[in-house]
Design a protein around this motif. Sequence first.
Motif, PDB file in Angstrom:
ATOM      1  N   GLY A 473       2.838 116.456  84.125  1.00  0.00           N
ATOM      2  CA  GLY A 473       2.475 115.726  82.635  1.00  0.00           C
ATOM      3  C   GLY A 473       3.998 116.049  81.813  1.00  0.00           C
ATOM      4  O   GLY A 473       4.140 114.939  81.147  1.00  0.00           O
ATOM      5  N   TRP A 474       4.592 116.827  82.087  1.00  0.00           N
ATOM      6  CA  TRP A 474       5.653 116.852  81.320  1.00  0.00           C
ATOM      7  C   TRP A 474       7.147 116.886  82.241  1.00  0.00           C
ATOM      8  O   TRP A 474       8.176 116.563  81.691  1.00  0.00           O
ATOM      9  N   GLY A 475       7.045 116.542  83.444  1.00  0.00           N
ATOM     10  CA  GLY A 475       8.502 116.319  84.381  1.00  0.00           C
ATOM     11  C   GLY A 475       9.054 117.618  84.742  1.00  0.00           C
ATOM     12  O   GLY A 475       8.554 118.979  84.385  1.00  0.00           O
ATOM     13  N   HIS A 476       9.854 117.513  86.066  1.00  0.00           N
ATOM     14  CA  HIS A 476      10.217 118.573  86.560  1.00  0.00           C
ATOM     15  C   HIS A 476      11.284 119.478  85.806  1.00  0.00           C
ATOM     16  O   HIS A 476      11.554 120.653  85.956  1.00  0.00           O
ATOM     17  N   ASP A 477      11.806 118.819  84.709  1.00  0.00           N
ATOM     18  CA  ASP A 477      12.749 119.407  83.828  1.00  0.00           C
ATOM     19  C   ASP A 477      12.219 120.557  82.990  1.00  0.00           C
ATOM     20  O   ASP A 477      12.531 121.588  83.129  1.00  0.00           O
ATOM     21  N   VAL A 478      10.773 120.206  82.511  1.00  0.00           N
ATOM     22  CA  VAL A 478      10.234 121.026  81.814  1.00  0.00           C
ATOM     23  C   VAL A 478       9.508 122.261  82.697  1.00  0.00           C
ATOM     24  O   VAL A 478       9.634 123.487  82.396  1.00  0.00           O
ATOM     25  N   GLY A 479       9.243 121.887  84.385  1.00  0.00           N
ATOM     26  CA  GLY A 479       8.671 122.619  84.960  1.00  0.00           C
ATOM     27  C   GLY A 479       9.931 123.755  85.276  1.00  0.00           C
ATOM     28  O   GLY A 479       9.834 125.156  85.466  1.00  0.00           O
ATOM     29  N   ASP A 480      11.224 123.146  85.364  1.00  0.00           N
ATOM     30  CA  ASP A 480      12.081 124.262  85.762  1.00  0.00           C
ATOM     31  C   ASP A 480      12.395 125.229  84.618  1.00  0.00           C
ATOM     32  O   ASP A 480      12.781 126.495  84.752  1.00  0.00           O
ATOM     33  N   LYS A 481      12.163 124.716  83.393  1.00  0.00           N
ATOM     34  CA  LYS A 481      12.370 125.715  82.020  1.00  0.00           C
ATOM     35  C   LYS A 481      11.289 126.567  82.022  1.00  0.00           C
ATOM     36  O   LYS A 481      11.625 127.823  81.771  1.00  0.00           O
ATOM     37  N   VAL A 482      10.090 126.485  82.627  1.00  0.00           N
ATOM     38  CA  VAL A 482       9.018 127.041  82.692  1.00  0.00           C
ATOM     39  C   VAL A 482       9.134 128.398  83.564  1.00  0.00           C
ATOM     40  O   VAL A 482       9.132 129.554  83.531  1.00  0.00           O
ATOM     41  N   LEU A 483       9.935 128.009  84.571  1.00  0.00           N
ATOM     42  CA  LEU A 483      10.229 129.039  85.710  1.00  0.00           C
ATOM     43  C   LEU A 483      11.319 129.791  85.410  1.00  0.00           C
ATOM     44  O   LEU A 483      10.929 131.020  85.616  1.00  0.00           O
ATOM     45  N   MET A 484      12.256 129.328  84.844  1.00  0.00           N
ATOM     46  CA  MET A 484      13.450 130.094  84.165  1.00  0.00           C
ATOM     47  C   MET A 484      12.894 131.097  83.254  1.00  0.00           C
ATOM     48  O   MET A 484      13.119 132.300  83.235  1.00  0.00           O
ATOM     49  N   ALA A 485      12.175 130.489  82.511  1.00  0.00           N
ATOM     50  CA  ALA A 485      11.559 131.400  81.073  1.00  0.00           C
ATOM     51  C   ALA A 485      10.575 132.579  81.712  1.00  0.00           C
ATOM     52  O   ALA A 485      10.442 133.870  81.213  1.00  0.00           O
ATOM     53  N   PHE A 486       9.711 132.167  82.627  1.00  0.00           N
ATOM     54  CA  PHE A 486       8.708 133.180  83.299  1.00  0.00           C
ATOM     55  C   PHE A 486       9.497 134.257  84.012  1.00  0.00           C
ATOM     56  O   PHE A 486       9.157 135.264  83.745  1.00  0.00           O
ATOM     57  N   SER A 487      10.573 133.909  84.866  1.00  0.00           N
ATOM     58  CA  SER A 487      11.041 134.902  85.556  1.00  0.00           C
ATOM     59  C   SER A 487      11.783 135.889  84.706  1.00  0.00           C
ATOM     60  O   SER A 487      12.051 137.048  85.280  1.00  0.00           O
ATOM     61  N   ALA A 488      12.414 135.204  83.572  1.00  0.00           N
ATOM     62  CA  ALA A 488      13.385 136.137  82.650  1.00  0.00           C
ATOM     63  C   ALA A 488      12.139 137.056  81.963  1.00  0.00           C
ATOM     64  O   ALA A 488      12.509 138.396  81.806  1.00  0.00           O
ATOM     65  N   ALA A 489      10.949 136.590  81.459  1.00  0.00           N
ATOM     66  CA  ALA A 489      10.174 137.562  80.882  1.00  0.00           C
ATOM     67  C   ALA A 489       9.754 138.627  81.857  1.00  0.00           C
ATOM     68  O   ALA A 489       9.506 139.829  81.534  1.00  0.00           O
ATOM     69  N   VAL A 490       9.130 138.253  83.120  1.00  0.00           N
ATOM     70  CA  VAL A 490       8.701 139.108  83.913  1.00  0.00           C
ATOM     71  C   VAL A 490       9.849 140.318  84.188  1.00  0.00           C
ATOM     72  O   VAL A 490       9.531 141.593  84.252  1.00  0.00           O
ATOM     73  N   GLY A 491      10.809 139.861  84.560  1.00  0.00           N
ATOM     74  CA  GLY A 491      12.016 140.688  84.816  1.00  0.00           C
ATOM     75  C   GLY A 491      12.451 141.732  83.750  1.00  0.00           C
ATOM     76  O   GLY A 491      12.731 142.896  83.924  1.00  0.00           O
ATOM     77  N   GLN A 492      12.194 141.274  82.435  1.00  0.00           N
ATOM     78  CA  GLN A 492      12.375 142.206  81.291  1.00  0.00           C
ATOM     79  C   GLN A 492      11.310 143.273  81.158  1.00  0.00           C
ATOM     80  O   GLN A 492      11.564 144.353  80.846  1.00  0.00           O
ATOM     81  N   THR A 493      10.201 142.798  81.675  1.00  0.00           N
ATOM     82  CA  THR A 493       8.908 143.702  81.617  1.00  0.00           C
ATOM     83  C   THR A 493       8.942 144.667  82.567  1.00  0.00           C
ATOM     84  O   THR A 493       8.512 146.021  82.602  1.00  0.00           O
ATOM     85  N   LEU A 494       9.611 144.281  83.914  1.00  0.00           N
ATOM     86  CA  LEU A 494       9.508 145.237  84.977  1.00  0.00           C
ATOM     87  C   LEU A 494      10.443 146.491  84.553  1.00  0.00           C
ATOM     88  O   LEU A 494      11.567 146.460  83.991  1.00  0.00           O
TER      89      LEU A 494
END
Length: 604
Positions: A473-494
Amino acid sequence: MLFAKLALNKLWVERLSALLGGGLTLVGLLVLVGWWMPLVWIQGYLPDFPSMKPNTGIGLALAGCGLVGLQSPRSYWLSITAGWGLLLLGLVTLAEYMIGIDAGPDHWLRPDLDTDLFLRPSKSTAICMLMAGMLLVRSAVGGWHDPRVNDLLLLAGIAPALMTLFIWIYQPFAVAGMSRSSLMDWHASLGFMAFFVLLGARLRRSSMNKLIYRDTAGGRFYRSLVLPMLLLPLFGGWLLQQLVLEGLTDNATSIAVLAVGMAIIGLLVLSLGAQSMDDWANALQHESETRQLAEARISLVLESSGAALLMFDENKHVFEANRAAEEMFGWPLEQLKKMELNDFIPQASRHRHDKLMQGFGSKGRNVSYNLDDPGRIMALTASGETIPIQATVSRITVGKRVYFGAVIFKGDRLAEKIVTLRDESELDALTHVPNRRALERRLESLPEQLKRGQEQMAVLLLDIDFFKRINDGWGHDVGDKVLMAFSAAVGQTLREQDNLYRYGGEEFIALVVCHSLKEAEVVCQRILERVRQLAVAVTADETLQVRCSIGVAMYNPTAATSLEQCIKWADEALYEAKHNGRDQYRLSALEYTPPGDIGLGLES
């Protein structure tokens, strides 16, 4: 151009010299026979035969024998004998002029000759015979090797022959009152000129030989001009002589024209030589600048790489080193360039190293050999310390010369570089978290580490919900942003002792060290809460909410279950979480049975 091509072919020069030697010998013998008996069949064509003097005929025959003798070392005796004969004949002739007696071979062989007939060879002939004799002896014996002496003898022999030939063509004796009997015969002049030119081409240590056989710009320039420079004066003299005989000009004018013409030709040759020198100088300067630029580039690479560079000649002497070598081994650059290869090798390793280099030297032209065992490959420093190294040794053949180059790293620096490269290869390029390769390496050492610490571990398999819809729906650029934001958020939580890995696509694995299942569940709840707060900007006015599902499996290092099996159980639990509505975690019941209902429910 034909002369230039023939001159480069040594075989043709040898054949021409043998042919000329045979021809000179034949002519000399015919002249001698003609003086003892009439040769009617020759006199029918040449009424004045034999016009050449007997001693000159002997000299030409000896010069011809000398050229033939140079064809093989087994016949050098013939050249030596002919050379000494020419020396004796020339000295006797000059003595006749100085003392005023008739003691030449012609008077010994034909005492009945009319003594009033002046048959003595000219001084020019005597000089040519002397020079020819010395050159033949030098060529066959090979005792004197100074090329300047050879050049001097060649010039001293060519000059009288060329001058006499010019006199016969231009005929200035008609003005100066010279007698023909005091001159070398024109065919003798041609014979001696050809002899000196071909002998000079065969002398290895002479300028003529170098210029004729040198396939360079200078050699080509010399070969293209040598014949015109020899023939133009002769042709010009003959042409002016014809004008004088026809009464179209006088002798003084013809001599002036010839002198001016030679001066003009000399200036033209000088101009061509100067232009050629300018072209060579410009080409040399360009080549030098190009080489300096290439050396600067190579030096920049070598100095910035941190590797020590040592270059050795075929005798294993250092002739080039860089600053890194100075720092590594502790010797100043100037001293490094005076050292040998064995100076860097510990005494105990030299025998093995010599064998290695012998085998290395017997391989192909340009080969490389890696010495990549820092535990065994050691080098000596200026302080006497031995240090572990890794080196790449290359053999380089340039023409007939052999060089060796060594690019050297210290063992500890090498280990650091290996670790750096390994870390880079185990890092996900997009999210900058460890990748699957890093996870596999981590799983190899983890069981022993957990056993020593008497700890357990939870394997959390995380998957971003509806990620395919985001990409579509939004394209791979947005998908890449989601992956980067998700990994950063989880990493900060661990926690600090936990690790997050990108497992593939939108899947991640977290390895959580814990002592109980409740501790693992607390981590899962914190991750879900943190991800629910995550909003990724897709436009200036819109943001995207992110959710994830988690499958959990517990790993006990004392049990028989492997970590790979735990990951499979966590994957099954993740599927259950997806199937039950997403945005939740599920625990695998295969490894743990909970005391009661916890959180969003347990897998049954």
